[in-house]
Design a protein around this motif. Structure first.
Motif, PDB file in Angstrom:
ATOM      1  N   HIS A 263       4.777  -7.993   1.148  1.00  0.00           N
ATOM      2  CA  HIS A 263       4.317  -7.961   2.534  1.00  0.00           C
ATOM      3  C   HIS A 263       3.980  -6.505   2.845  1.00  0.00           C
ATOM      4  CE1 HIS A 263       6.863 -11.761   3.633  1.00  0.00           C
ATOM      5  NE2 HIS A 263       5.773 -12.053   2.968  1.00  0.00           N
ATOM      6  N   VAL A 264       2.701  -6.253   3.116  1.00  0.00           N
ATOM      7  CA  VAL A 264       2.282  -4.871   3.334  1.00  0.00           C
ATOM      8  C   VAL A 264       2.570  -4.495   4.779  1.00  0.00           C
ATOM      9  CG1 VAL A 264       0.318  -3.286   3.245  1.00  0.00           C
ATOM     10  CG2 VAL A 264       0.442  -5.201   1.647  1.00  0.00           C
ATOM     11  N   ARG A 265       3.266  -3.354   4.939  1.00  0.00           N
ATOM     12  CA  ARG A 265       3.495  -2.875   6.306  1.00  0.00           C
ATOM     13  C   ARG A 265       2.195  -2.290   6.825  1.00  0.00           C
ATOM     14  NH1 ARG A 265       9.016  -2.461   7.055  1.00  0.00           N
ATOM     15  NH2 ARG A 265      10.143  -2.462   5.097  1.00  0.00           N
ATOM     16  N   LEU A 266       1.963  -2.469   8.097  1.00  0.00           N
ATOM     17  CA  LEU A 266       0.709  -1.961   8.657  1.00  0.00           C
ATOM     18  C   LEU A 266       0.574  -0.468   8.455  1.00  0.00           C
ATOM     19  CD1 LEU A 266       0.286  -4.088  11.863  1.00  0.00           C
ATOM     20  CD2 LEU A 266      -1.070  -4.121   9.764  1.00  0.00           C
ATOM     21  N   ASP A 267       1.735   0.258   8.515  1.00  0.00           N
ATOM     22  CA  ASP A 267       1.641   1.711   8.396  1.00  0.00           C
ATOM     23  C   ASP A 267       1.371   2.147   6.956  1.00  0.00           C
ATOM     24  OD1 ASP A 267       4.059   1.290   7.213  1.00  0.00           O
ATOM     25  OD2 ASP A 267       5.253   2.186   8.799  1.00  0.00           O
TER      26      ASP A 267
END
Ligand code: BT5
Length: 270
Positions: A263-267
């Motif tokens: 799950h890629v963090r937006l930051d």
């Protein structure tokens, strides 16, 4: 009795006996003190002719398996490590749903104990972003046809120091005040799995769409930007938009049946 053994009691074999009304009829639980992998032991039982709903649970797994030959590590009596033998009547193409269905079942039971659990496609149960449970579905050929060995590992009492990887958590680490006893948790998961599996097997044409909807509602992966490592080594990035009729994760235009999802963090999106 040492303080450790009183804090980490063994499974209660009397409560796991077939006469317990909380355990649906037909479930037979075999408790072993130690084995390499409950999936491996149950595969042997399946080839010996064990019936559906034979369950093997180990107090200690010394060579627990993850997917793709990875290791599943849990110290003795700190976790639930068990495998369930099923013989689905649905076509083999829909068997991958069994892994997703089981993850959702575990999520529901943990949520019922007050843990805010979510499933991560395909086979993880998370608390927050950390993994508290994993599922390993394996197919085994037996004299009476193909069978499914569904392995379930749930981290129950492990301390932070005992967690094998930084991405892992346990029920005790997440919320020490709610930790269920392992025997009760095992019975609850088996009873719920019995119900959910039965609904899937007998639900006819509506079973898959219903399962897809309820899986989607429990799934932390959907709607997220993801990075999927495919077995070929290829990496796919995009937004996970759904799960299709075969239980595959839909990312952009592609449907993925096997892969590791981050799950890629937006930051951290570049
Ligand atoms: C899984 O694989 O998550 C499947 C785990 C299935 C374990 C059960 S226990 C009963 C039955 N008998 C078995 O032999 N296995 C099943 P995968 O998605 O490949 O994740 C494996 C990765 O999770 C490892 O490479 C580690 O990074 C991490 N890991 C290992 N042990 C863990 C643990 N106890 N909790 C959380 N993560 C763990």
């Amino acid at each position: 009795m040492t303080s450790e053994s009183s804090a980490r009691p063994p499974l209660d074999t009397e409560r796991l006996a077939g006469s317990n009304p909380d355990l649906p009829a037909g479930i037979a639980v075999e408790v072993v003190k130690e084995t390499g992998s409950t999936n491996a032991l149950l595969t042997t039982r399946a080839r010996e002719g064990a019936p559906e709903w034979h369950v093997v649970v180990a107090e200690h797994q010394t060579a627990g398996r993850g997917r793709l030959d990875r290791v599943w590590h849990t110290p003795a009596r700190t976790a639930l490590t068990f495998s369930v033998l099923l013989r689905p009547v649905l076509p083999l193409a829909s068997w991958p749903w069994l892994s997703l269905l089981t993850g959702r079942t575990v999520r529901e039971v943990l949520a019922g104990s007050g843990y805010p659990a979510a499933v991560k496609w395909p086979n993880d149960v998370l608390l927050g972003e950390q993994k508290v449970a994993g599922i390993l579905l394996e197919r085994v050929e037996t004299a009476s046809g193909p069978a499914a060995v569904v392995g379930i590992g749930i981290n129950v009492a492990m301390t932070r120091e005992e967690l094998p990887v930084p991405e892992a958590t346990s029920l005790a680490v997440a919320d020490p005040d709610r930790v269920p006893d392992r025997t009760g948790l095992l019975i609850a998961v088996l009873a719920r799995l019995h119900r959910d599996y039965g609904a899937w097997q007998t639900g006819g044409e509506t079973a898959a769409p219903q399962l897809a909807d309820s899986y989607a509602a429990a799934c932390a992966t959907l709607g997220r930007r993801v990075r999927v490592q495919l077995p070929s080594g290829e990496v796919l990035t995009g937004t996970a938009t759904g799960v299709d009729e075969y239980g595959r994760l839909v990312v952009g235009e592609q449907a993925v049946s096997v892969g590791d999802v981050v799950h890629v963090r937006l930051d951290s999106v570049t």
